[in-house]
Motif scaffolding. Structure first.
Motif, PDB file in Angstrom:
ATOM      1  N   LEU A   1      62.094  48.035  18.759  1.00 48.12           N
ATOM      2  CA  LEU A   1      61.020  48.797  18.117  1.00 48.12           C
ATOM      3  C   LEU A   1      61.507  49.563  16.893  1.00 48.12           C
ATOM      4  N   VAL A   2      62.775  49.849  16.862  1.00 46.47           N
ATOM      5  CA  VAL A   2      63.344  50.642  15.771  1.00 46.47           C
ATOM      6  C   VAL A   2      63.253  49.863  14.458  1.00 46.47           C
ATOM      7  N   GLY A   3      62.831  50.544  13.424  1.00 46.19           N
ATOM      8  CA  GLY A   3      62.731  49.931  12.102  1.00 46.19           C
ATOM      9  C   GLY A   3      61.415  49.235  11.850  1.00 46.19           C
ATOM     10  N   LYS A   4      60.556  49.178  12.855  1.00 47.02           N
ATOM     11  CA  LYS A   4      59.252  48.534  12.688  1.00 47.02           C
ATOM     12  C   LYS A   4      58.263  49.495  12.033  1.00 47.02           C
TER      13      LYS A   4
ATOM     14  N   ALA B   1      53.695  44.495   6.849  1.00 44.72           N
ATOM     15  CA  ALA B   1      53.530  44.747   5.408  1.00 44.72           C
ATOM     16  C   ALA B   1      53.149  46.206   5.164  1.00 44.72           C
ATOM     17  N   PRO B   2      53.641  46.794   4.055  1.00 45.23           N
ATOM     18  CA  PRO B   2      53.355  48.207   3.764  1.00 45.23           C
ATOM     19  C   PRO B   2      51.866  48.514   3.618  1.00 45.23           C
ATOM     20  N   ASP B   3      51.058  47.512   3.171  1.00 45.07           N
ATOM     21  CA  ASP B   3      49.633  47.768   2.983  1.00 45.07           C
ATOM     22  C   ASP B   3      48.834  47.618   4.280  1.00 45.07           C
ATOM     23  N   GLU B   4      49.521  47.207   5.376  1.00 42.49           N
ATOM     24  CA  GLU B   4      48.860  47.121   6.672  1.00 42.49           C
ATOM     25  C   GLU B   4      48.944  48.464   7.393  1.00 42.49           C
ATOM     26  N   LEU B   5      48.023  48.689   8.326  1.00 41.32           N
ATOM     27  CA  LEU B   5      48.071  49.929   9.092  1.00 41.32           C
ATOM     28  C   LEU B   5      49.281  49.919  10.020  1.00 41.32           C
ATOM     29  N   PRO B   6      50.025  51.015  10.086  1.00 42.40           N
ATOM     30  CA  PRO B   6      51.125  51.080  11.054  1.00 42.40           C
ATOM     31  C   PRO B   6      50.567  51.133  12.473  1.00 42.40           C
ATOM     32  N   VAL B   7      51.402  50.764  13.428  1.00 41.40           N
ATOM     33  CA  VAL B   7      50.987  50.745  14.835  1.00 41.40           C
ATOM     34  C   VAL B   7      51.447  52.027  15.516  1.00 41.40           C
ATOM     35  N   LEU B   8      50.537  52.657  16.261  1.00 42.74           N
ATOM     36  CA  LEU B   8      50.937  53.762  17.125  1.00 42.74           C
ATOM     37  C   LEU B   8      50.885  53.238  18.561  1.00 42.74           C
ATOM     38  N   TYR B   9      52.054  53.114  19.181  1.00 41.74           N
ATOM     39  CA  TYR B   9      52.130  52.513  20.504  1.00 41.74           C
ATOM     40  C   TYR B   9      52.404  53.583  21.562  1.00 41.74           C
ATOM     41  N   LEU B  10      51.861  53.324  22.756  1.00 40.74           N
ATOM     42  CA  LEU B  10      51.991  54.226  23.896  1.00 40.74           C
ATOM     43  C   LEU B  10      52.400  53.382  25.093  1.00 40.74           C
TER      44      LEU B  10
ATOM     45  N   ASN C   1      48.732  70.869  24.797  1.00 37.29           N
ATOM     46  CA  ASN C   1      50.076  70.900  24.218  1.00 37.29           C
ATOM     47  C   ASN C   1      50.010  70.675  22.715  1.00 37.29           C
ATOM     48  N   ASP C   2      51.013  71.155  22.023  1.00 40.68           N
ATOM     49  CA  ASP C   2      51.161  70.884  20.597  1.00 40.68           C
ATOM     50  C   ASP C   2      52.023  69.631  20.430  1.00 40.68           C
ATOM     51  N   VAL C   3      51.595  68.742  19.537  1.00 42.60           N
ATOM     52  CA  VAL C   3      52.292  67.461  19.349  1.00 42.60           C
ATOM     53  C   VAL C   3      52.406  67.174  17.864  1.00 42.60           C
ATOM     54  N   ARG C   4      53.529  66.592  17.472  1.00 42.27           N
ATOM     55  CA  ARG C   4      53.662  66.150  16.089  1.00 42.27           C
ATOM     56  C   ARG C   4      54.606  64.959  16.004  1.00 42.27           C
ATOM     57  N   LEU C   5      54.267  64.054  15.094  1.00 38.40           N
ATOM     58  CA  LEU C   5      55.135  62.918  14.749  1.00 38.40           C
ATOM     59  C   LEU C   5      55.405  63.016  13.258  1.00 38.40           C
ATOM     60  N   ASP C   6      56.664  63.120  12.876  1.00 34.82           N
ATOM     61  CA  ASP C   6      57.006  63.465  11.496  1.00 34.82           C
ATOM     62  C   ASP C   6      57.221  62.272  10.580  1.00 34.82           C
ATOM     63  N   ALA C   7      57.811  61.207  11.092  1.00 31.78           N
ATOM     64  CA  ALA C   7      58.224  60.125  10.184  1.00 31.78           C
ATOM     65  C   ALA C   7      57.948  58.763  10.792  1.00 31.78           C
ATOM     66  N   MET C   8      57.720  57.799   9.907  1.00 30.41           N
ATOM     67  CA  MET C   8      57.500  56.429  10.345  1.00 30.41           C
ATOM     68  C   MET C   8      58.744  55.918  11.074  1.00 30.41           C
ATOM     69  N   GLY C   9      58.525  55.232  12.197  1.00 28.63           N
ATOM     70  CA  GLY C   9      59.633  54.726  12.992  1.00 28.63           C
ATOM     71  C   GLY C   9      60.055  55.654  14.105  1.00 28.63           C
ATOM     72  N   GLU C  10      59.531  56.873  14.118  1.00 26.02           N
ATOM     73  CA  GLU C  10      59.922  57.842  15.135  1.00 26.02           C
ATOM     74  C   GLU C  10      59.412  57.429  16.510  1.00 26.02           C
TER      75      GLU C  10
ATOM     76  N   ARG D   1      52.090  42.101  27.957  1.00 29.35           N
ATOM     77  CA  ARG D   1      51.545  43.233  27.206  1.00 29.35           C
ATOM     78  C   ARG D   1      52.557  43.738  26.169  1.00 29.35           C
ATOM     79  N   LEU D   2      53.801  43.874  26.572  1.00 31.31           N
ATOM     80  CA  LEU D   2      54.830  44.362  25.654  1.00 31.31           C
ATOM     81  C   LEU D   2      55.145  43.332  24.569  1.00 31.31           C
ATOM     82  N   LYS D   3      55.058  42.060  24.921  1.00 28.66           N
ATOM     83  CA  LYS D   3      55.216  41.012  23.910  1.00 28.66           C
ATOM     84  C   LYS D   3      54.099  41.110  22.882  1.00 28.66           C
ATOM     85  N   GLY D   4      52.886  41.424  23.343  1.00 35.41           N
ATOM     86  CA  GLY D   4      51.757  41.599  22.428  1.00 35.41           C
ATOM     87  C   GLY D   4      51.989  42.726  21.447  1.00 35.41           C
ATOM     88  N   LEU D   5      52.665  43.788  21.893  1.00 31.20           N
ATOM     89  CA  LEU D   5      52.971  44.897  20.989  1.00 31.20           C
ATOM     90  C   LEU D   5      53.943  44.453  19.893  1.00 31.20           C
ATOM     91  N   LEU D   6      54.979  43.711  20.254  1.00 33.79           N
ATOM     92  CA  LEU D   6      55.918  43.226  19.238  1.00 33.79           C
ATOM     93  C   LEU D   6      55.216  42.307  18.237  1.00 33.79           C
TER      94      LEU D   6
END
Length: 630
Positions: A562-565, A529-538, A440-449, A516-521
């Motif tokens: 999760l919104v705004g993180k 912080a902006p200089d930290e790597l963003p999280v990609l969660y599944l 499949n083709d997949v894309r994520l366009d913006a942070m927070g999506e 597990r979900l608490k660990g994600l939060l």
């Protein structure tokens, strides 16, 4: 699509080529086995026939019988030598057959034919952000599929790369360049495996780098200074001089016997200060003899235009005076010289006349110090090469895969809104056989999506989430991904897919899921912080461990949190009611998988489509299996 077809054709050609190679090696192995059996029969015939003929000849003429026995001995020695060479070739061909069969198993995803994972000491870490969820370890795992290493450390290095949670662009690009250069060097990689497996055929446990370095460190205290040679050398010179004087009739034997006793007394008194020379020699011969076989191959290989691989292997040949073949061969010779300690009587006699023990210990100590300086560098280069070879071999066996483009988020911001955070064409799961795989083709366009993936049971939601995660693991390790094209930024991966209860810790499936979900939060807060790597969660089937009413309330609240993180993610769910969240949360993008009922059977195409899922299938499945449905 053209590139994908070319890759698939090339993959089929390589599979056929491997099948032909396996058959050739088998035929050669059968021929060698027959020759070995023939040589054994010849040895028996030479011995029995030769002895009988020689006995008859001895009765006729003594000299003729003696000549006959000599010829029998020469013939036996020749047959034994040739037979050893053939047996050695048989072992090599058996190893070569194993290598080729393992390659075929990797291409076909034949897990039963794949070599068993030897990372026995590694236990799955259920608190790791994605190890269990994405099948990185285990019997049918990514690590087992990729791993072609022989050393424990080379295998663990590959595992650490796959489990890394803080990827960086420079490291990934360096590995990608090496993988790109190593991939077509299939003969170099396979011969390295052959030499490594042949060297460790009897004692693979010795190829543990940490144990070798620890042994060298522990034995560094047994040092033999040059001054320790003075007394035994003077005593030996005195003894030999007295022996000569006795032989020419100038002195009585009592003098050189007393001198020998003094030498022997000094030898016994100082023996402990040199450690257990025999045990050290045995360990050195076994362990470093194995390494010499492997390192000498890397030392002598003509790298030619393979500049990056040559640079990686420079430690093996750049210092000509201290190359592995020089130091390790010398170490082997000294270890052989130390075997005099094995025969106590012979050792006592020799050391009474010569400073043999202290001289060997002194030279062994010097050589061991030189090896201790070089060995960490050699081992590091070899472990790195083994881990890279696993990734390169994976690229070679899968020509339809590609090395992804890694773009840092700062570069994406500079490139403007048109640059995606993640974009992949024809993305597939590398642990699914090619003939059953759907991409499949997949894309994520913006942070927070947030990708909200809906669909029926067995439609492919969980597999899709794992496909995203496992390809990112491959990308961050520096390897090829199962895609025609892939561009991604750097993320910290966090998955909640294969959650299980824990009887040992005393908590249920639902509580394990909550933890597990608490660990994600928590991870999202840590990486805010902006200089930290963003999280990609599944997240697969959010809150499936509780009832429908509470699941819906909890899921809505959690998704809103999760919104705004500082992250992006994909969430699969059966709850079509969650679709309405997009009415108030614009960051949610809907995708779905669907199914059809054809001839009374559910048929899935596993194609990702935009929008929420328009169908349900739980009642259909129950009805098709004969359960009552109202």
């Amino acid at each position: 699509m053209k590139k994908a077809r070319q890759g698939a054709n090339e993959r089929r050609e390589r599979t056929l080529a491997l099948e032909r190679q396996v058959e050739r090696v088998r035929r050669r192995l059968d021929m060698l086995t027959g020759r070995s059996n023939g040589l054994r029969s010849m040895q028996l015939l030479i011995f029995i026939g030769g002895v009988l003929v020689s006995v008859v000849a001895l009765l006729a003429a003594r000299w003729l019988g003696v000549v006959g026995f000599v010829l029998v001995g020469v013939g036996l020695l020749w047959a034994i030598r040739v037979n050893r060479q053939v047996d050695r070739s048989i072992v090599r061909h058996r190893i070569w057959l194993r290598v080729k069969q393992a390659q075929l198993a990797r291409m076909r995803l034949d897990w039963d034919a794949l070599p068993a994972s030897l990372i026995r000491e590694h236990e799955e870490d259920r608190d790791h952000p994605f190890e269990v969820d994405l099948d990185i370890t285990g019997e049918r795992s990514l690590h087992r599929l990729l791993d072609v290493g022989v050393s424990f450390d080379g295998r663990y290095r590959l595992l650490r790369w796959l489990l890394n949670t803080t990827p960086d662009t420079e490291t990934i690009q360096r590995r990608q360049a090496l993988v790109r250069e190593l991939a077509p060097m299939s003969l170099f990689r396979e011969k390295l495996m052959l030499h490594s497996l042949f060297a460790t055929r009897y004692a693979p446990e010795h190829l543990d780098g940490d144990k070798l370095l620890l042994w060298l460190d522990e034995h560094s205290s047994f040092k033999v200074p040059r001054s320790a040679l003075l007394v035994p050398t003077l005593l030996s010179v005195l003894t030999l001089a007295l022996v000569v004087l006795y032989l020419v009739g100038q002195l009585a034997p009592v003098f050189f016997l007393l001198s020998m006793l003094l030498s022997l007394g000094w030898y016994l008194a100082t023996r402990k200060s040199r450690g257990n020379l025999m045990a050290d020699a045995q360990f050195l011969r076994e362990s470093f003899g194995q390494l010499n076989t492997i390192f000498s191959y890397l030392e002598m290989y003509p790298y030619g235009r393979h500049e990056r691989v040559r640079k990686l292997c420079e430690p093996f040949f750049v210092d000509r005076a201290r190359r592995p073949s020089v130091l390790l061969n010398r170490l082997s010779r000294l270890a052989s010289a130390a075997v005099l300690e094995q025969g106590e009587i012979l050792g006592l006699v020799v050391n009474a006349l010569l400073p043999w023990d202290v001289y060997v210990a002194y030279q062994l100590n010097r050589c061991r110090e030189q090896v201790a300086q070089k060995l960490p560098i050699w081992l590091d280069a070899w472990f790195e090469l083994e881990a890279l070879s696993s990734l390169a071999n994976f690229a070679y066996l899968n020509p339809d895969y590609t090395l992804p483009e890694i773009v840092e988020h700062s570069e994406q911001v500079e490139q403007g809104a048109s640059s995606e955070l993640f974009c992949a064409t024809s993305l597939g799961h590398p642990l699914i056989a090619a003939e059953r795989k759907v991409t499949n083709d997949v894309r994520l366009d913006a942070m927070g999506e947030i990708m909200m993936v809906t669909g029926s049971n067995m439609a492919g939601k969980s597999t899709f989430l794992r496909t995203l995660g496992i390809n990112l693991c491959l990308a961050y390790a520096g390897g090829p991904v199962n895609a025609a094209r892939m561009q991604t930024g750097l993320f910290t991966i966090y998955a909640c897919i294969k959650v299980s209860d824990s009887l040992a810790d005393g908590y249920s499936y639902f509580y394990a899921e909550v933890r597990r979900l608490k660990g994600l939060l928590t991870k999202l807060e840590q990486n805010a912080a902006p200089d930290e790597l963003p999280v990609l969660y599944l997240i697969d089937e959010i809150f499936k461990g509780t009832n429908n009413y509470e699941r819906l309330i909890g899921s809505r609240a959690y998704i809103r949190s999760l919104v705004g993180k500082h992250g992006v993610g994909a969430i699969s769910t059966h709850d079509l009611e969650l679709v309405r969240l997009s009415d108030t949360l614009s960051v949610i993008q809907h995708f779905h998988f669907r199914e059809e009922v054809i001839d009374g059977k559910l048929v899935f195409d596993y194609r990702l489509r935009p929008g929420p899922c328009p169908t349900r299938n739980a009642l259909k499945i129950m009805q098709l299996e004969g359960l009552p449905v109202e």
